[in-house]
Design a protein around this motif. Structure first.
Motif, short mmCIF file in Angstrom:
data_model
loop_
_atom_site.label_atom_id
_atom_site.label_comp_id
_atom_site.label_asym_id
_atom_site.label_seq_id
_atom_site.Cartn_x
_atom_site.Cartn_y
_atom_site.Cartn_z
N GLN B 60 -95.78 -28.15 -109.42
CA GLN B 60 -97.23 -28.18 -109.63
C GLN B 60 -97.64 -29.16 -110.72
O GLN B 60 -98.51 -29.99 -110.51
N THR B 124 -98.25 -39.38 -111.18
CA THR B 124 -98.55 -38.21 -110.34
C THR B 124 -100.06 -38.00 -110.23
O THR B 124 -100.56 -36.87 -110.26
N ASP B 127 -101.31 -36.12 -107.07
CA ASP B 127 -101.03 -34.68 -107.18
C ASP B 127 -102.09 -33.99 -108.03
O ASP B 127 -102.50 -32.87 -107.75
N ARG B 131 -104.65 -31.05 -106.93
CA ARG B 131 -104.84 -29.77 -107.63
C ARG B 131 -106.33 -29.47 -107.82
O ARG B 131 -106.77 -28.33 -107.69
#
Lengths: 203, 203
Positions: B60, B124, B127, B131
Motif C-alpha cells: 500500500q 510510486t 499508486d 489510493r
C-alpha cells in the motif's frame, strides 16, 4: 528509532556492533543491503562467513592467514633472518604496502598498557623470544608506535631479548616526508633535531 | 593493499561496496569480524541474510515491511484519511520518531530529477493517485525536502491530484527550532519572514 520491520531492526543492531559505526550509519548500511538484489546481499553475508571460517592466526608470526602458516612466513624468497615486530595486522599491511621490506613479521597483538589492562602475557612476546631462541634471527626491527605504551613495550622486549645474539633496531622517527616543518609537533621536531643524521647526497 | 588472506580481501571488498564505506573503513570492519568469536560474525551475517529474505515493500505505502502490509498500514488505530508523502523509508522513520503523526504514509522512492534520470514513472506516484481515487483520503501532506527537485515533485503531484477531493498541504518551512537566527541561510530566513504567521501565545 521506529522500525517498520523487525528484520531491518536486527540488521541495524548487527551493524551498530561494528567499531565506529553509529546507529545512523548502521541504518544507512542495512537499508542499502535491504534494497539490493537478493544475491548481492547474500554474497556480502557469505564473504563475512567465509572469512570467519577460514581465517586463523599464523602459528609463527600471528598475522591473519588462510592456513597454519601465512603467505609471508611461507614465502621462501623472504629474508628469514630479519623479524619486524608490529602491534597489529594493519601494521603488517601498511609496511607491505611500502614494498620496502623483505623480511618476516611478528604481530604482538597490541602494546603493554597497564591502564587498559594489557600485560606482557596478553601479547605474543614469549613466542617472539621462542623464535629468536630457535636461532637464525640476526635482526629484530621494532616497528611500534612512538607512544609511551609503545616505548614501554620496546623496553620490555629488549630486556627479554638481552643476552641473545640479535641486533635490535627501531624504525626511524622524525618529521614526515613531504610534511611542512612548521606544522610538525614540538616533540617530533625537537627530537628530530637531537637525532640528526649526517647528510647523504642520495638519501 | 597487501592482504595475507584472500578471504579477508573478499570481505573487505564486500564492505567497500556499501555506501560511504571506503577501503580503510572496510578493512577495519572486516578485521573486527575476523577477530570476533565465530558465532558473533555468523550472527552478523545471518541478520543480513534474514533481513534480505523477509523484507518487502508494503503493497500500500511502499514502506519496508516484514509482510505484504506494513505495521503502520495495518494498524487500525492510525488515521486512514491522512497520507504523508515522503521520499524514502528513512523519512518515515524520522517522522515516526517525532511521535507527532498518526496518519499513514506513502513512500515515493525518490524525487523527480531529470539530471539523475529519475522521472515520474520511476516513483510510486500512480499508486498514490490510486489510493486517493479509492476514496476515504481527506488530506495529503507533502513531507518532501525543500529542494528544487522536491518542489518539482510536489508541483507534479498536485497537478496529478487536481480535481480530486483531497486537501494538499506541505510541512512548514522556516528557521529551525533552537537554531540561532544569524546562522540560518539567507533563503530560509528570507522566506521565513515572507511566510510569517500570526503570533500564538501557546504556539
Amino acid at each position: 528509532m521506529n522500525f517498520s520491520s523487525k528484520y531491518l531492526e536486527e540488521a541495524v543492531h548487527a551493524f551498530a556492533t561494528l567499531p565506529g559505526i553509529g546507529r545512523k550509519t548502521a541504518l544507512r548500511l542495512a537499508l542499502h543491503l535491504a534494497q539490493q538484489p537478493a544475491e548481492q546481499s547474500r554474497s556480502f553475508a557469505d564473504a563475512v562467513i567465509r572469512m570467519r571460517e577460514h581465517i586463523q592466526p599464523c602459528k609463527q608470526c600471528f598475522n591473519l592467514s588462510d592456513g597454519p602458516l601465512c603467505n609471508i612466513c611461507s614465502d621462501k624468497r623472504r629474508e628469514e633472518s630479519v623479524i619486524c615486530v608490529v602491534e597489529g595486522i594493519r601494521d603488517v599491511m601498511a609496511i607491505e604496502d611500502t614494498g620496502q621490506y623483505r623480511g618476516l613479521y611478528h604481530v604482538l597483538g597490541g602494546v603493554i598498557s597497564p591502564i587498559e589492562g594489557v600485560g606482557p602475557s596478553d601479547l605474543t612476546i614469549d613466542d617472539l623470544v621462542g623464535r629468536v631462541e630457535k636461532g637464525g634471527v640476526k635482526e629484530i626491527i621494532m616497528a611500534i608506535s612512538p607512544t609511551i605504551e609503545g616505548d614501554t613495550t620496546i623496553f620490555y622486549l629488549t630486556r627479554k631479548l638481552e643476552g641473545k645474539e640479535v641486533q635490535i633496531s627501531t624504525i626511524a622517527r622524525g618529521v614526515s616526508f613531504g610534511g611542512e616543518l612548521e606544522y610538525a609537533d614540538e616533540l617530533t621536531l625537537g627530537r628530530s633535531i637531537a637525532a640528526r643524521v649526517p647528510y647523504q647526497k642520495n638519501g
